[in-house]
Design a protein around this motif. Sequence first.
Motif, PDB file in Angstrom:
ATOM      1  N   UNK A  79     -15.258  18.574 -31.326  1.00 35.12           N
ATOM      2  CA  UNK A  79     -13.998  18.086 -30.732  1.00 35.12           C
ATOM      3  C   UNK A  79     -13.806  18.676 -29.345  1.00 35.12           C
ATOM      4  N   UNK A  94     -13.369  19.307 -21.682  1.00 38.76           N
ATOM      5  CA  UNK A  94     -12.698  18.409 -20.742  1.00 38.76           C
ATOM      6  C   UNK A  94     -12.262  19.101 -19.467  1.00 38.76           C
ATOM      7  N   UNK A 128     -10.512  20.233 -35.437  1.00 40.30           N
ATOM      8  CA  UNK A 128     -10.148  19.276 -34.390  1.00 40.30           C
ATOM      9  C   UNK A 128      -8.711  19.602 -33.966  1.00 40.30           C
ATOM     10  N   UNK A 129      -8.229  19.051 -32.838  1.00 34.18           N
ATOM     11  CA  UNK A 129      -6.821  19.260 -32.488  1.00 34.18           C
ATOM     12  C   UNK A 129      -5.946  18.597 -33.559  1.00 34.18           C
ATOM     13  N   UNK A 168     -21.157  17.157 -32.007  1.00 28.27           N
ATOM     14  CA  UNK A 168     -20.762  18.005 -33.118  1.00 28.27           C
ATOM     15  C   UNK A 168     -21.938  18.862 -33.631  1.00 28.27           C
ATOM     16  N   UNK A 207      -9.027  15.306 -40.639  1.00 34.19           N
ATOM     17  CA  UNK A 207      -8.861  15.287 -39.176  1.00 34.19           C
ATOM     18  C   UNK A 207      -7.422  14.893 -38.849  1.00 34.19           C
ATOM     19  N   UNK A 267     -12.524   6.435 -30.508  1.00 37.46           N
ATOM     20  CA  UNK A 267     -11.562   7.531 -30.635  1.00 37.46           C
ATOM     21  C   UNK A 267     -10.900   7.922 -29.326  1.00 37.46           C
ATOM     22  N   UNK A 268     -11.624   7.741 -28.209  1.00 32.96           N
ATOM     23  CA  UNK A 268     -11.088   8.147 -26.900  1.00 32.96           C
ATOM     24  C   UNK A 268     -11.188   6.994 -25.917  1.00 32.96           C
ATOM     25  N   UNK A 291     -17.179  20.760 -35.215  1.00 34.50           N
ATOM     26  CA  UNK A 291     -16.416  19.519 -35.025  1.00 34.50           C
ATOM     27  C   UNK A 291     -16.880  18.685 -33.840  1.00 34.50           C
ATOM     28  N   UNK A 345     -15.273   5.956 -26.059  1.00 39.66           N
ATOM     29  CA  UNK A 345     -16.321   6.471 -26.941  1.00 39.66           C
ATOM     30  C   UNK A 345     -16.498   5.531 -28.116  1.00 39.66           C
TER      31      UNK A 345
END
Lengths: 406, 406
Positions: free
Chosen positions: A127, A154, A83-84, A132, A378, A261-262, A125, A280
């Motif tokens: 991500x 994105x 993940x980032x 996933x 994460x 999460x977003x 992930x 999300x």
Amino acid sequence: TINIERLKSRMLKMAQIGGTDRGGVSRLALSDQEKEARALFIQWLNELNMEVRVDDFGNIYGRLEGKDPNASPVMTGSHLDTVPKGGKFDGTLGVLAALEAIETMKESGIEPACPVEIVSFTNEEGARFAPQMLGSGAITGKFSKEYVYQRTDQKGLTFQSELERIGYLGEERNRPGKIASFIELHIEQGPILDSEKIAIGVVEGIAGFSWMEIKLAGQSDHSGSTPMNMRRDSLVAASSIIHEIYNWAMSKKDGTVATVGTIRTVPGIINAIPGETMFSLDIRNSDPVQLKECVKEVTRLINHIAREKQIECTVDEIASNQPIHFSPFLIETLENVCKESQLPYKKMISGAGHDSMYLNQVTDTVMIFVPSTDGKSHCEEEHTSWEDIEKGISVLYKTLCKLVNP
Amino acid sequence: TINIERLKSRMLKMAQIGGTDRGGVSRLALSDQEKEARALFIQWLNELNMEVRVDDFGNIYGRLEGKDPNASPVMTGSHLDTVPKGGKFDGTLGVLAALEAIETMKESGIEPACPVEIVSFTNEEGARFAPQMLGSGAITGKFSKEYVYQRTDQKGLTFQSELERIGYLGEERNRPGKIASFIELHIEQGPILDSEKIAIGVVEGIAGFSWMEIKLAGQSDHSGSTPMNMRRDSLVAASSIIHEIYNWAMSKKDGTVATVGTIRTVPGIINAIPGETMFSLDIRNSDPVQLKECVKEVTRLINHIAREKQIECTVDEIASNQPIHFSPFLIETLENVCKESQLPYKKMISGAGHDSMYLNQVTDTVMIFVPSTDGKSHCEEEHTSWEDIEKGISVLYKTLCKLVNP
Ligand SMILES: NC(=O)NCCC(=O)O
Ligand SMILES: NC(=O)NCCC(=O)O
């Protein structure tokens, strides 16, 4: 026996690819960084004289031939994407532990009766490309090739075009055939083993998940000139909803977890009331009936609050999977290895999804967990001690030895 | 008299530049679209034989000479930039109404004693480069040149580089000298005139504002494997805060408005608990003491909830301005024009900021409002009837006539 220094040096070398200044790793699926990680992994497979294949989803396989080349392979591995601002252990440990186990096997002069394959799956992930576990889902019939190829990030880039761009769009015939069994070592990513000071988790199954996208539509208006009582603010409604989802999950007490999460607003400027808010939702539960009930309850809750606030609302499930149970035979094998090695272990359920979730649909599968310090994952602080890792790999190694020479 | 068809045709032509398929306009400051709008405006200034200047902030001036060229000019105008998915009236109406008033003046053979200037200010909205009203703030001493030039958009592009790119970085000597008076026609962007069915608002002042950035830091963790009771979720805290800010503003009943327009999480993926959440806050109040008190109260409220949830928190004010009061003389002049024309009007305060807010610091200033249907603005549905616009422009025209030939 396991050479923990060799493993550690490989782990630290890999962690530099996409490494962040706070000790984490940003190595998103099919990025330039992940391309570099793939090349290093393949170099190590080559050094072990393993035969390398890449399939049409970019999953990478390294094969050690067995005495009977026609036997189905025992497979082990995990993923190299992160993940980032993730950690250096999530996924990578399972891939490099597999390398270490095979190298140890070779050094010990063990000749496997059946082939052994190490695998690194693409986009575990989710991500960058949701959902996933695309690579493992694709080869086990969960996802169609078309579906996987059309996933977009994105920026609007597709899985297929990025796979091509980094040079890892391989051949369909390189997918595995029948697999004898699959075993994955992974960090727990939760607090249980660490808090109980147990080095080994014998994973009995994985919680099911439902991933949802919620869209709320109110009315965009000027922030300065619209009186408070004339607003239909989608973000105020979203805030209520997010807070109530949290309270709802807190009150469940059956292991249900729910996470937003977003979040994003439209028009998304400081001086306009958000006309639209999208967020999300990730819900998990280890019981299939409870999971279904959770999705129902939370959908009702969202719609109820939206209605109350006169906000239009859509709830879409974008991905889901039932809870799964691993092979009783492999669970027992793992337990026996732990007992023989006098290593305390804990039988447990994984809250996080793993490639093993989909492999379990096509072959006998099991997972080994090692502790995550403070349960953190994460995130850049993700950590596991080398002592615990050594124990985990020795269990992986001994189990593989049993499986390749039954 | 005013040629409403000519005005309408210019408005619709301008609305095509950046026009959206739902009847709105996306024409952000210093974008390609806004560049095109600038060129069209200058073409129209040229057609009226007005002398065109561009200053070092990209503000565009068109000048009609007066009998005494050394007299300070009467100035009128507004802005051509819009928010994303904004409307076709916000700002543009004030610029094109000014053109229409000057053209009518010429057709009527009126020779102004002093010069008249039409202005279009750069980046009034603040939607691309925060804060708002950079162009007017820059020439009235609110902002330094350095500050304005270094403002950056979400992509990291600076005001200066974008101004240069579109070819509108003009000369410092083109800024206005002493201005005799400033008058701006604008849509109300709120519901008052529309609900009271009054075509003309005589604007007595503008509410003050405080723009803030709030940053919350909890702990990023895995969404699947972190039990609910072990989380420090910054978005859950933000949700509480946003909801409580809303309740707080609702309960004030003194015209305070508070809006959260933007929000973002880090890492911002579906399967990680948001470690960080950033959001904006826009607070407005027409009383300077109350505004200060509001900022204090809301900062206390934010810090209180954050502390309760064990989330770290910073609150930064990124822009602010005191409430202002327009020139009593010009307010009276406007009222007299309305009375002479037998046009009902309403004296009111603007909740939205306008370039007039900063012009008021350097010269006698006033604004005319026309109604916004259902109070909608900063959205594609933004609308004002041509009948109301005609009334508004006739008031602008008659007031200008009085000012240029007192
Ligand atoms: N283990 C892990 O982080 N998997 C990512 C997919 C998930 O969110 O479960
Ligand atoms: N009138 C207007 O929309 N101005 C933008 C700046 C503000 O938000 O007040």
